[in-house]
Write an enzyme that holds these catalytic residues in place. Structure first.
Site, mmCIF file in Angstrom:
data_model
loop_
_atom_site.group_PDB
_atom_site.id
_atom_site.type_symbol
_atom_site.label_atom_id
_atom_site.label_comp_id
_atom_site.label_asym_id
_atom_site.label_seq_id
_atom_site.Cartn_x
_atom_site.Cartn_y
_atom_site.Cartn_z
ATOM 1 N N ARG A 160 0.833 -1.206 0.000
ATOM 2 C CA ARG A 160 0.000 0.000 0.000
ATOM 3 C C ARG A 160 0.869 1.258 0.000
ATOM 4 O O ARG A 160 0.498 2.281 -0.565
ATOM 5 C CB ARG A 160 -0.999 0.000 1.166
ATOM 6 C CG ARG A 160 -2.155 0.963 0.919
ATOM 7 C CD ARG A 160 -3.203 0.930 2.020
ATOM 8 N NE ARG A 160 -4.333 0.077 1.732
ATOM 9 C CZ ARG A 160 -5.362 0.397 0.940
ATOM 10 N NH1 ARG A 160 -5.401 1.562 0.331
ATOM 11 N NH2 ARG A 160 -6.359 -0.442 0.759
ATOM 12 N N GLU A 184 -10.212 5.367 6.966
ATOM 13 C CA GLU A 184 -8.786 5.674 7.053
ATOM 14 C C GLU A 184 -8.355 7.008 6.425
ATOM 15 O O GLU A 184 -7.478 7.670 6.962
ATOM 16 C CB GLU A 184 -7.968 4.539 6.405
ATOM 17 C CG GLU A 184 -8.032 3.244 7.169
ATOM 18 C CD GLU A 184 -7.485 2.097 6.336
ATOM 19 O OE1 GLU A 184 -8.210 1.625 5.437
ATOM 20 O OE2 GLU A 184 -6.329 1.707 6.560
#
Ligand code: MTE
Ligand code: HPA
Ligand code: MOS
Length: 751
Positions: A304, A706
């Site tokens: 990520r 997030e």
């Protein structure tokens, strides 16, 4: 009918694992952990501990009937250490006793002799020694080598971002009950009930059907219970299975802080090339991730980091290399943003340094390079419904940022010992699990004969309001009041193979599955209504609106209660299970190309700070955010997520400063020594949601969990600018967090 979690929390009535009435015969487990960072166990002497009052047993790796492995990547991800220990705090054995204090007391009396081995705590040092969890990965776009030739200026630098403790209010805990068939029921504070089930089955050599994991709610997870709740659940299960009595384990705050992993610290090298006007032509970055001792989720997190290397900017030539470095710290793990924030800090640092070199405004470089519709991310996916520019412009207009900047300049001109600054932070975050197979969910919906609705799905409630969202989805799909809907505990016997509640997709995935199940039931209900109205042929003109059957858009005499009661009496299915898999996501790791995300979330924040230039302390005055939300499933929840995420991001960049001694022992293992933002630290927060329909998610909503964390990154650069307003000679090191101590040194530094 059903109180939601907010009401229960406010009244102190919500139940967490530690609130469960102790079952008869309950035993307490406490681990014996490594007191060194790396070494071999030469000998262990349990005799003194075993002689202590209340001690029922001490369990070691030798007692594991199945496989001593709790991870998904490496063989060394053991539940209990055998010969080698790899970090301070690694469980070696488990004392099981009648009370927690007896277990803790006895654990301290276990004598272990080690043969110490060299330990490494720094990612770059581990990299030098070739200590990698896996080979490096590289994402690239265009041709950086060629592009350097065309740049007017090339700037290089290094950055560092620190660890972060999750500080979930509820520490790691689990309670395991042995069952009649040799199996277990485990109440675990985990974001991943499915994984806890699978791992316990593996460790105990049981079928997954013999292990039931149940989660009512968590007192916060933030990623810290995605992988690392498993250890404690498996320890409780192993002990319960050995002793055939219920066993509970719970960590104290300090134990939890010392023994569990944190956000990964990263080191990075960057090189950025621009035109004179600030257009970024090339960017090269190398990330060194401090994984800790074993893989845990580090490789997914590293991936990520690569996905977010260019944040919300378009950079035509990019090469990002990332490597996960093995150190002798507790395995670092998921934390809100999952490697994304670490990537974005590096690029913002590069832009900041480039702005200084080119003598233009940082914001000008940011604006010039914002991603536009159709431009490709380095992993091959084009940006669609790209809101980078829209959020930026909306923020400029709505909050008259140029006037604010003028006010700041005026303030600074008239104040000698107080300086203000403003920084902007655009974000772009990909929504979906990066591990494609995890993008699936199941839901089981029961409509009971009295018209109330019970929902089981894979979503774990941890304060992010997912159950409220699921409830609203059910209420909207059936067009009934949400009070009728109860979202049950998250339970592996009701939902199989559930993915973790993580990657911000809890409501996206489980909401879709729930909605599909509701729509299956609805089909049957419409037939029942058609029968009642004697209009068999025209079932498609029937709808339920506000708890009433409508025909051809007109209300009929049939209400929800009657409809359900008739459906039951006519033997119509009132239960359904459905499965959802996010369509269209894939990723080819051999090419590092694909479409890993269902969509992206954008946003932009303006962060204003004031630095006290005598003391080095600072205040975050205001944060203004334009956030790319969808059609909200629960507006108050989404606002809370943006505010809470921002606060955690601000903390990571400013005052949260994890420190270890030279032996890898955590120095600040209390909340008096490790400071997190509190209400006094909180700025004014002003959030505007774009509230555009998002066709890629349930009921046109958009994931929110997030992304807001990353707004916090801007505060680092606001602080640097304020320092420079006082001390123009200061050159930042791009080493976060920017603690008041560092600010004070910077204010009076001569470089
Ligand atoms: N909000 C609260 N109050 N508590 C949490 O533990 N976890 C965050 C975020 N918001 C968290 C939270 C993280 S790390 C994630 S991935 C998402 O919530 C997970 O929930 P969701 O997928 O339902 O958004
Ligand atoms: N986020 C959180 N957890 C994960 C992910 C992700 O993208 N991929 C695999 N586990
Ligand atoms: Mo969140 S870090 O994906 O649990």
């Amino acid at each position: 009918m059903h109180a939601n979690d907010l009401e229960l929390h406010a009244q102190g009535r919500s139940v967490f694992v530690d609130d469960i009435v102790p079952p008869v015969g309950l035993l307490h487990a406490f681990p014996v952990v490594s007191t060194i960072a790396h070494g071999l166990i030469a000998s262990i002497d349990f005799s003194e501990a075993l002689a202590c009052s209340g001690v029922a047993s001490i369990v070691t790796a030798a007692d594991i009937p199945g496989v001593n492995n709790i991870g998904n990547v490496e063989a060394n991800e053991v539940l209990l250490a055998e010969q080698t220990v790899m970090y301070q705090g690694q469980p070696i054995a488990v004392v099981v006793a009648e009370s927690e204090s007896e277990a803790r007391h006895a654990a301290a009396l276990v004598q272990i002799n080690y043969r110490e081995l060299p330990a490494v705590f720094d990612a770059r040092e581990a990299h030098r020694q070739g200590l990698h969890i896996a080979p490096p990965r590289i994402f690239s776009l265009g041709d950086v080598e060629q592009a350097w030739q065309t740049c007017d200026d090339i700037i290089e630098g290094k950055t560092q971002s620190g660890a972060q403790e999750h500080v979930y209010l509820e520490t790691q805990t689990a309670l395991a009950y042995p069952l009649e068939n040799g199996g277990l029921r485990v109440v675990s504070a985990t974001q991943s009930p499915g994984m806890v089930q699978r791992v316990i089955a593996r460790v105990l050599n049981l079928a997954m059907t013999q292990v039931e994991v149940d989660v009512l709610r968590l007192g916060g997870g933030f990623g810290g219970k995605e992988e690392q709740a498993t250890t404690w659940a498996a320890i409780a299960a192993l002990a319960a299975s050995r002793l055939q009595r219920p066993v509970k384990i719970r960590l104290s705050r300090s134990d939890d802080m010392r023994w569990t992993g944190k956000r990964h610290p990263y080191d990075a090298d960057f090189k950025i090339g621009l035109t004179r006007s600030g257009k970024i032509l090339a960017y090269e970055v190398s990330f060194y991730q401090n994984a800790g001792a074993v893989a845990d989720l580090s490789l997914a997190i590293l991936e990520r980091t690569l996905f977010h290397a260019s944040n919300s900017y378009f950079i035509p030539n990019l090469r990002a290399t990332a490597v996960s470095c093995r150190t002798h710290l507790p395995p670092n793990t998921a934390f809100r943003g999952f490697g994304g924030p670490q990537a974005m800090f590096v690029l913002e640092s590069a832009i900041f340094k480039a702005a200084a070199a080119l003598q233009i405004d940082t914001a000008e470089i940011q604006r010039l390079n914002l991603l536009q519709e159709g431009q490709a991310f380095p992993y091959g996916m084009p940006a669609t419904e790209c809101r980078a520019g829209l959020c930026w412009e909306r923020l400029q207009e709505k909050h008259a940022l140029s006037r604010r900047q003028q006010a700041i300049n005026d303030f600074n001109a008239s104040h000698r010992l107080e300086k203000k600054a403003l920084a902007l932070m655009p974000i772009c975050f990909g929504i979906s699990f990066t591990a494609t197979f995890l993008n699936q969910a199941g839901a089981l919906v029961h409509v009971y004969a009295d018209g109330s609705v019970g929902v089981s799905c894979g979503a774990v409630e941890m304060g992010q309001g997912v159950k409220q969202k699921i409830r609203n989805i059910v209420a909207l799909t059936f067009s009934i009041v949400s009070d009728r809907v109860k979202v049950e505990s998250t339970n592996t016997s009701r939902i199989a193979n559930m993915s973790p509640t993580a990657a911000s997709v809890g409501a996206d995935l489980n909401g879709q599955a729930t909605s599909l199940a509701c729509r299956q039931i609805l089909q049957g209900l419409k037939k029942v209504a058609a029968g009642l109205l004697d209009i068999e042929a025209e079932a498609d003109k029937i709808a339920i609106e506000q708890e009433r059957v409508h025909f051809n858009g007109q209300p009929t005499a049939i209400g929800w209660n009657q409809l359900i009661s008739d459906a039951y009496l006519s033997r119509t299915a009132l239960s359904a299970h459905a499965h959802y898999a996010t369509p269209g996501v894939y990723f080819d790791r051999s090419k590092e190309q694909g479409r890993p995300f269902a969509y992206h979330v954008y946003g932009c924040a303006a962060i204003e700070v004031t630095v006290d230039c005598l003391r080095g302390i600072y205040r975050i005055d205001e944060v203004v955010i334009v956030h790319d939300g969808g059609k909200s499933l629960a507006p108050e929840v989404d606002l809370g997520q943006v505010e809470g995420g921002l606060m955690q991001g601000l903390g990571w960049m400013t005052i949260e400063d994890i420190r270890h001694d030279s032996q890898g022992r955590l120095l600040n293992d209390t909340l008096t020594a490790y400071k997190i933002p509190d209400i006094h630290f909180a700025p004014e927060i002003n959030v505007e949601f774009l509230a555009k329909d998002n066709p890629a998610a349930i009921l046109h909503s958009k994931a929110v969990g997030e992304p807001p964390f990353m707004y916090g990154i801007g505060v680092y650069f606001a602080l640097v600018k304020a320092i420079q307003a006082f001390n123009p000679a200061f050159e930042p090191e791009f080493s976060a967090p920017m603690t008041p101590e560092k600010v004070l040194l910077a204010l009076y530094s001569e470089t």
